[in-house]
Enzyme design. Sequence first.
Site, PDB file in Angstrom:
ATOM      1  N   TRP A 327       0.836  -1.205   0.000  1.00 27.52           N
ATOM      2  CA  TRP A 327       0.000   0.000   0.000  1.00 27.52           C
ATOM      3  C   TRP A 327       0.871   1.255   0.000  1.00 27.52           C
ATOM      4  O   TRP A 327       0.519   2.281  -0.590  1.00 27.52           O
ATOM      5  CB  TRP A 327      -0.904  -0.009   1.236  1.00 27.52           C
ATOM      6  CG  TRP A 327      -1.752   1.231   1.375  1.00 27.52           C
ATOM      7  CD1 TRP A 327      -2.973   1.465   0.816  1.00 27.52           C
ATOM      8  CD2 TRP A 327      -1.444   2.413   2.139  1.00 27.52           C
ATOM      9  NE1 TRP A 327      -3.438   2.700   1.171  1.00 27.52           N
ATOM     10  CE2 TRP A 327      -2.518   3.310   1.985  1.00 27.52           C
ATOM     11  CE3 TRP A 327      -0.363   2.790   2.938  1.00 27.52           C
ATOM     12  CZ2 TRP A 327      -2.545   4.559   2.599  1.00 27.52           C
ATOM     13  CZ3 TRP A 327      -0.385   4.034   3.537  1.00 27.52           C
ATOM     14  CH2 TRP A 327      -1.473   4.906   3.376  1.00 27.52           C
ATOM     15  N   HIS A 328       2.035   1.158   0.670  1.00 32.47           N
ATOM     16  CA  HIS A 328       2.895   2.339   0.771  1.00 32.47           C
ATOM     17  C   HIS A 328       3.606   2.685  -0.531  1.00 32.47           C
ATOM     18  O   HIS A 328       4.110   3.790  -0.677  1.00 32.47           O
ATOM     19  CB  HIS A 328       3.938   2.149   1.877  1.00 32.47           C
ATOM     20  CG  HIS A 328       3.392   2.406   3.236  1.00 32.47           C
ATOM     21  ND1 HIS A 328       2.722   1.450   3.954  1.00 32.47           N
ATOM     22  CD2 HIS A 328       3.399   3.507   4.023  1.00 32.47           C
ATOM     23  CE1 HIS A 328       2.349   1.958   5.109  1.00 32.47           C
ATOM     24  NE2 HIS A 328       2.735   3.205   5.182  1.00 32.47           N
ATOM     25  N   GLY A 329       3.692   1.758  -1.444  1.00 35.21           N
ATOM     26  CA  GLY A 329       4.361   2.107  -2.689  1.00 35.21           C
ATOM     27  C   GLY A 329       4.579   0.908  -3.575  1.00 35.21           C
ATOM     28  O   GLY A 329       4.621  -0.235  -3.098  1.00 35.21           O
ATOM     29  N   PHE A 496       2.181   8.453  -1.419  1.00 34.51           N
ATOM     30  CA  PHE A 496       1.471   7.179  -1.287  1.00 34.51           C
ATOM     31  C   PHE A 496       0.032   7.358  -1.720  1.00 34.51           C
ATOM     32  O   PHE A 496      -0.764   6.492  -1.611  1.00 34.51           O
ATOM     33  CB  PHE A 496       1.548   6.663   0.146  1.00 34.51           C
ATOM     34  CG  PHE A 496       2.976   6.567   0.647  1.00 34.51           C
ATOM     35  CD1 PHE A 496       3.955   6.043  -0.168  1.00 34.51           C
ATOM     36  CD2 PHE A 496       3.321   7.022   1.889  1.00 34.51           C
ATOM     37  CE1 PHE A 496       5.271   5.971   0.262  1.00 34.51           C
ATOM     38  CE2 PHE A 496       4.638   6.947   2.332  1.00 34.51           C
ATOM     39  CZ  PHE A 496       5.604   6.426   1.519  1.00 34.51           C
TER      40      PHE A 496
END
Lengths: 496, 317
Positions: A327-329, A496
Amino acid sequence: MLFNSFPFIFAFLPITVLGYELLRRRGLQRAKKIWLIAASCVFYAYWSAAFLGLLFVSIVVNFFVGRRLQTLARERGTSSRRLLIIGLIWNLSLLGYFKYANFFIDNFDAAFGLHIEIARIVLPLGISFFTFQKVAFLVDSYRNKVEPHAFVDFALFVMFFPQLIAGPIVHFGEVIRQFSQETTPPAANRYAIGVTVFAMGLAKKVLVADTFAIHAGAFFDAAAGGYTPGMLEAWIGMLCYTLQIYFDFSGYSDMAIGLAWMFGVKLPINFASPYKAQSIAEYWQRWHVTLSRFLRDYVYIPLGGNRRGPTRQNVNLMTTMLIGGLWHGAAWTVVLWGAMHGAMLVIHRLWEQSSFGARRAMRPMLATTVTFVCVLLAFVAFRAADLETMMGIYRGLFGFNGTSFWQATWAIEKPLVAAALGIAGLVAVWGLPNTQEWLGAASPGLASPGYPATYVAAHERFVWRPDGRHGLAFALLLFTCFVKLNDVSPFIYFQF
Amino acid sequence: MTSLPSSTSSSELRYLKALGFVLGALVTLLVTITATGYRLGLVEVANHEIYGYQRDKLGTARTIDIAFVGDSSLGNAIDAALFSSLAGRDTVNLALTGSYGSGGAYNMAYKLLQDHTPRLIVVMQSIDVMRRKEAFPGFYFSAEPSQLLTTSPIRILELYFSLKTARRVVEQLWKHGLAEPAELFVNDYIAQTSVYSPPAELGMDPLLPNMVAQAQLDYVGQIADLCRQHDTECVYAYGPIYDGYCTQAMEYVAKVESGVAATGLPIVAGTPLCIPEIELGDTVDHVRPDLKESYTRRYFELLRPYIDRSVATRIVQ
C-alpha cells in the site's frame, strides 16, 4: 495544495473558514456542506484538475453501490456479497491501475525481457487513502453498519479536504453525524484548539521534519549514487530519517486534525508517540493508527485473525503487513519493509508466547530502545531508492564498510550537527508528551477502540491552556513557521 | 456535541485575541521592513541600482536599432558603444543581473518595445540562469505596475515574507543608513571588485539536465511571443561561461537548448563562449573588465548574420 504553503494558509483557509461561518450562522446546513465540498474541490484541483473528475466518478459509483448494499442489508438482514465484490474490484482496480500498473509491467518486462513500452502513469494524489476509505465504507455498508445518508454527506465524507490527501483514514460512522450536527461547539473553542493543533503540526513539519530532511536527504541521495557510508554516518543518517518521517507524517496528521476541528469535526488520532512503544505490536497501535486499524478490521480479521490457530495467525500477520507494505508504494523495497514488520510481529508473538519470554519481561527502557532500533532498521528498506542502495546502507549500519568513528568524507554535510539534532529529537520523542497529550482535556481527536494510547488524559506537566501566555507562545511559533514557508517541501506521505 | 461553558469560551477568545494580535503585528512588521527595504534599494543595492540605471537608458535613447537584454554575463561582456560602431547601428545594453533572471530580461524587452522599434533584440544570459528555480521575483521587481494587475497578492506576500531579507535591510541601514552607494558603475555596468578562482573540481557544483527550471524557460517563451507580436527579430545567445562548465555541462546546455528552441527563438551558433581561467572576472560567467572589448568583438562576429538579416528585412519592408 500543501497545508504548509502560503496559498493555503493565507488564502484558501481564511476564505473557506469565512464562507463556512457565514453559512453556519444562518443555519444553512446543506449549503455549509456544499461549501466544504466546493472548497475541497479547489483544494484538490490546485494539484490536478484532471483527476477531480476521476474522484467524482468514484464517489458516484461508491455512493450508489453503498446505498444498494445498505438497502439490501436493512431489508433482508443480509446484503449482496456479489455487489460488495464488484464495488471492491472497482476501487482496487483504480488503485491497481494508477499505482501498480507500471510496477507490474516493469517487473514483467525485467523477468521476460519483453521490452513493453508504456507511458509513466501519474498517481492521483491521495488515491491510496481515499480508496481505503471507500473500501471500508462498502464493507461497513455490507455489514449494515452505515446509517442512511444523502449524496452530499457521502461526497463530503470522501472529499473533506483536511483528510482527503493523506488521511487520517476515516470511517463513515465516525464523522457523518459531525457533518450534520445542528449545533457545533463555540467558534472560539473550535478556532482556539484548531489553530493550536494546526500550529503544532506545522511546527513539526517545517521546523523539525524539514531540518532532519536536509541530513537524511543528503545521506540517502549519496547512497543512491553508490556512496558507501561508514558505520557512524549510517546510524546518524538513519536516525535523522526515522525522526524526519515521524515528525513529517504526524505533523501532517496534527494539521489535518486541527483543520477539521475548525469546522467542528473531530478526526481520529493517527499518531500516539509511536517511538515510545515497548514492542512492535504496540508500535503499530501508535503509528499511523487509522491505517493499522484498517488493516486489522478489513484485512487481518477477515483473513481469520487469531481464530484459526497459531500458524494461520502468523500467516495472516505476514499477509496483512505485506499488503500494508505494498500500500505504501509500488516497489520491492517497501514490500520488503512490510515483510520485515510482518516478521517482527510474528517473532514478537512467538516471544510472548514462549516460556522464556513470559518469564523475562524486558525493562521498559530496553524494550523501547530495541523496538526503536528495529523500526529504524526497517526504515532503510522503506526509504532506499533500490535494493542495492538498501544493502549498501545495511552494510554501513552493521560495520561492513568500516567501523572507524571518523571518516575522511561525509555525505552528510554537518555530521556533528546532524548527530546532535538526532539525539535531541530522540529525547523529544521519548521524553515529551505528544500533541493530544499536550492538549489533554481539550481533546482534539477521536480515540480508536482497541488502541489504548489514543485515549488521552491531560498530561501532568505539560498542559495547554487558552490564556494570554500560550497565545503569545503560539503566535511566535506560527510566525517562525511562516518564515520557513518559503522553503516549502511536500509531505512524505503524499507520494502514497 | 455539547457546548462548552461560557468561561472556557471567553478564555479561548482571549487566547485567540492574543495570538491573532501578536501574529498580525509580527507579520505586518516583517512585511513592512522587507517591502520598504526593496523600495529603498536596501536589499540588493547593486540589483536595485542597475535596474534604475538600465531603465533610464530607455528614457534617454533616441533610436535603438539593436538591444541586448539579459544578465550580468551580458553586462560584463558587451560594450554597447563599441558594438554600435562595429554594427553601424545604435545599440543599447540593458543587462540586469542573474537575480532578475529571464523574468527581468522579459520586462526589459517589454519596456523597450513600448517606445522603440529595434531591428534586433538579443537575449543573452549565462547558462547558469536556467537553473534558478525562482523566476517570479525577477519578474516582479522589474515589472511595470500595469503588468502586475493580475498577479496573486499571495505570490507578492511570499516575496516580502523573508526574515533573511528583513535582516539584510536592517544590516544595510545599520551600516550605511540611507546614504547613496559609492561609485557603482564602471564602463556601463556594475563594477567588479574581486577575482574569482574556480574550484579544481566542478563535480561538487555540477550543472545537470534535471536542474533546468521551466519557470525561466516560460519567460523566454514570453519574450518570443512579445517579439512575434511586435514583428521584431529576436535571438537567444548564451553569455560567456568558465570553460570548465563548457565540457561539464553539455547535457544541461542541450536541455536548455531544446527548451529555448521550443519557444521559437533561434540560438546564436558558437555560444556560449568559453572563458579560460585566466580571463575570468569575479565569477564564473563574468569576463575580466579589460577583456570586455575583445568579447564584444567576438560576439559581434557571431551575431553578424542576424544583424545583416534584420537590416535586410527592414530594407525590404
